[in-house]
Design a protein around this motif. Structure first.
Motif, PDB file in Angstrom:
ATOM      1  N   LEU A  97     -19.033  -6.550  29.688  1.00  0.00           N
ATOM      2  CA  LEU A  97     -17.605  -6.211  29.684  1.00  0.00           C
ATOM      3  C   LEU A  97     -17.211  -5.444  30.946  1.00  0.00           C
ATOM      4  O   LEU A  97     -16.126  -5.664  31.493  1.00  0.00           O
ATOM      5  N   ASN A  98     -18.074  -4.551  31.394  1.00  0.00           N
ATOM      6  CA  ASN A  98     -17.778  -3.780  32.598  1.00  0.00           C
ATOM      7  C   ASN A  98     -17.683  -4.678  33.828  1.00  0.00           C
ATOM      8  O   ASN A  98     -16.982  -4.350  34.788  1.00  0.00           O
ATOM      9  N   ALA A  99     -18.362  -5.829  33.790  1.00  0.00           N
ATOM     10  CA  ALA A  99     -18.338  -6.760  34.923  1.00  0.00           C
ATOM     11  C   ALA A  99     -17.157  -7.732  34.861  1.00  0.00           C
ATOM     12  O   ALA A  99     -16.872  -8.424  35.835  1.00  0.00           O
ATOM     13  N   VAL A 100     -16.464  -7.794  33.719  1.00  0.00           N
ATOM     14  CA  VAL A 100     -15.347  -8.733  33.543  1.00  0.00           C
ATOM     15  C   VAL A 100     -14.164  -8.294  34.405  1.00  0.00           C
ATOM     16  O   VAL A 100     -13.904  -7.109  34.585  1.00  0.00           O
ATOM     17  N   ASP A 101     -13.425  -9.284  34.910  1.00  0.00           N
ATOM     18  CA  ASP A 101     -12.245  -9.046  35.741  1.00  0.00           C
ATOM     19  C   ASP A 101     -11.204  -8.245  34.965  1.00  0.00           C
ATOM     20  O   ASP A 101     -10.740  -8.657  33.902  1.00  0.00           O
ATOM     21  N   GLN A 106     -10.151   4.856  22.679  1.00  0.00           N
ATOM     22  CA  GLN A 106     -10.516   4.952  24.095  1.00  0.00           C
ATOM     23  C   GLN A 106     -11.696   5.898  24.283  1.00  0.00           C
ATOM     24  O   GLN A 106     -12.647   5.580  25.001  1.00  0.00           O
ATOM     25  N   GLN A 107     -11.666   7.035  23.614  1.00  0.00           N
ATOM     26  CA  GLN A 107     -12.755   8.005  23.736  1.00  0.00           C
ATOM     27  C   GLN A 107     -14.070   7.426  23.200  1.00  0.00           C
ATOM     28  O   GLN A 107     -15.121   7.587  23.816  1.00  0.00           O
ATOM     29  N   LEU A 124     -18.342   2.291  28.364  1.00  0.00           N
ATOM     30  CA  LEU A 124     -17.397   1.271  28.806  1.00  0.00           C
ATOM     31  C   LEU A 124     -16.539   1.873  29.920  1.00  0.00           C
ATOM     32  O   LEU A 124     -16.142   3.037  29.838  1.00  0.00           O
ATOM     33  N   ASP A 125     -16.271   1.088  30.955  1.00  0.00           N
ATOM     34  CA  ASP A 125     -15.485   1.576  32.094  1.00  0.00           C
ATOM     35  C   ASP A 125     -14.130   2.097  31.650  1.00  0.00           C
ATOM     36  O   ASP A 125     -13.559   1.610  30.663  1.00  0.00           O
ATOM     37  N   GLN A 126     -13.610   3.048  32.419  1.00  0.00           N
ATOM     38  CA  GLN A 126     -12.319   3.683  32.120  1.00  0.00           C
ATOM     39  C   GLN A 126     -11.198   2.662  31.990  1.00  0.00           C
ATOM     40  O   GLN A 126     -10.419   2.705  31.041  1.00  0.00           O
ATOM     41  N   PHE A 139      -8.189  -1.454  26.111  1.00  0.00           N
ATOM     42  CA  PHE A 139      -8.353  -1.463  24.652  1.00  0.00           C
ATOM     43  C   PHE A 139      -7.297  -0.580  24.001  1.00  0.00           C
ATOM     44  O   PHE A 139      -6.644  -0.975  23.040  1.00  0.00           O
ATOM     45  N   ALA A 140      -7.139   0.646  24.526  1.00  0.00           N
ATOM     46  CA  ALA A 140      -6.201   1.603  23.941  1.00  0.00           C
ATOM     47  C   ALA A 140      -4.763   1.091  24.031  1.00  0.00           C
ATOM     48  O   ALA A 140      -3.994   1.212  23.076  1.00  0.00           O
TER      49      ALA A 140
END
Length: 169
Positions: free
Chosen positions: A19-23, A90-91, A98-100, A106-107
């Motif tokens: 997921l962190n690598a996804v655009d 988010q937290q 998971l990246d910010q 998501f939030a």
């Protein structure tokens, strides 16, 4: 701090790294689509053709794409189950590395469609079939030519059940 709603496991860690690598530009649309179809049990969110396009768009293998989609769905289902607030979601996601920007996506998606999704889950029938109607008939045979004092009751019950889609008797 609240208990984690997304447990850390090997598959979650692998999915988070994917997921962190996804655009980040395409990610919110993917989240929105998954949120729209989350409450539909039997229906697949994406067709085979759409999955192939997603594989190309996100540069993922088929099994990695399935892992990403299933993990996003799992996270959203946990958010529904625990009725999470967007900031809490988010937290929780940042706690599993998971990246910010993904956690914010998501939030944001959850803030926009979370309550509607929760309401759709509340409307959904949890059992495969639901009893809709009950009909009954009682026949009582009092005598026969061979037996004068015969009492033979026969009952017929008619139960009308329905699936989420159709009604069956």
């Amino acid at each position: 701090m609240a208990a984690p709603v997304v447990p850390e496991s090997d598959s979650i860690r692998r999915a988070v790294s994917l997921l962190n690598a996804v655009d980040s530009g395409r990610f919110p649309r993917l989240l929105s689509r998954l949120l729209q179809k989350l409450h539909l049990k039997a229906e697949s969110t994406f067709s085979e053709e759409e999955e192939e396009k997603l594989q190309i768009a996100f540069s993922l293998e088929k099994q990695d794409l399935h892992l990403v989609l299933e993990t996003i769905s799992f996270i959203l289902e946990q958010a529904v189950y625990h009725n999470l607030k967007p900031a809490s979601l988010q937290q929780q996601l940042q706690n599993i590395q998971l990246d910010q920007d993904k956690a914010e996506a998501f939030a944001t998606a959850w803030a926009a469609a979370g309550q509607d999704t929760i309401e759709k889950f509340r409307q959904r029938v949890l059992t495969p079939q639901k009893l809709e109607t009950i009909g009954w008939q009682l026949n009582l045979q009092m005598a026969e030519s061979k037996q004068a004092k015969l009492k033979s009751p026969q009952a017929v019950l008619e139960l009308g059940v329905s699936n989420e889609d159709s009604k069956v008797l």
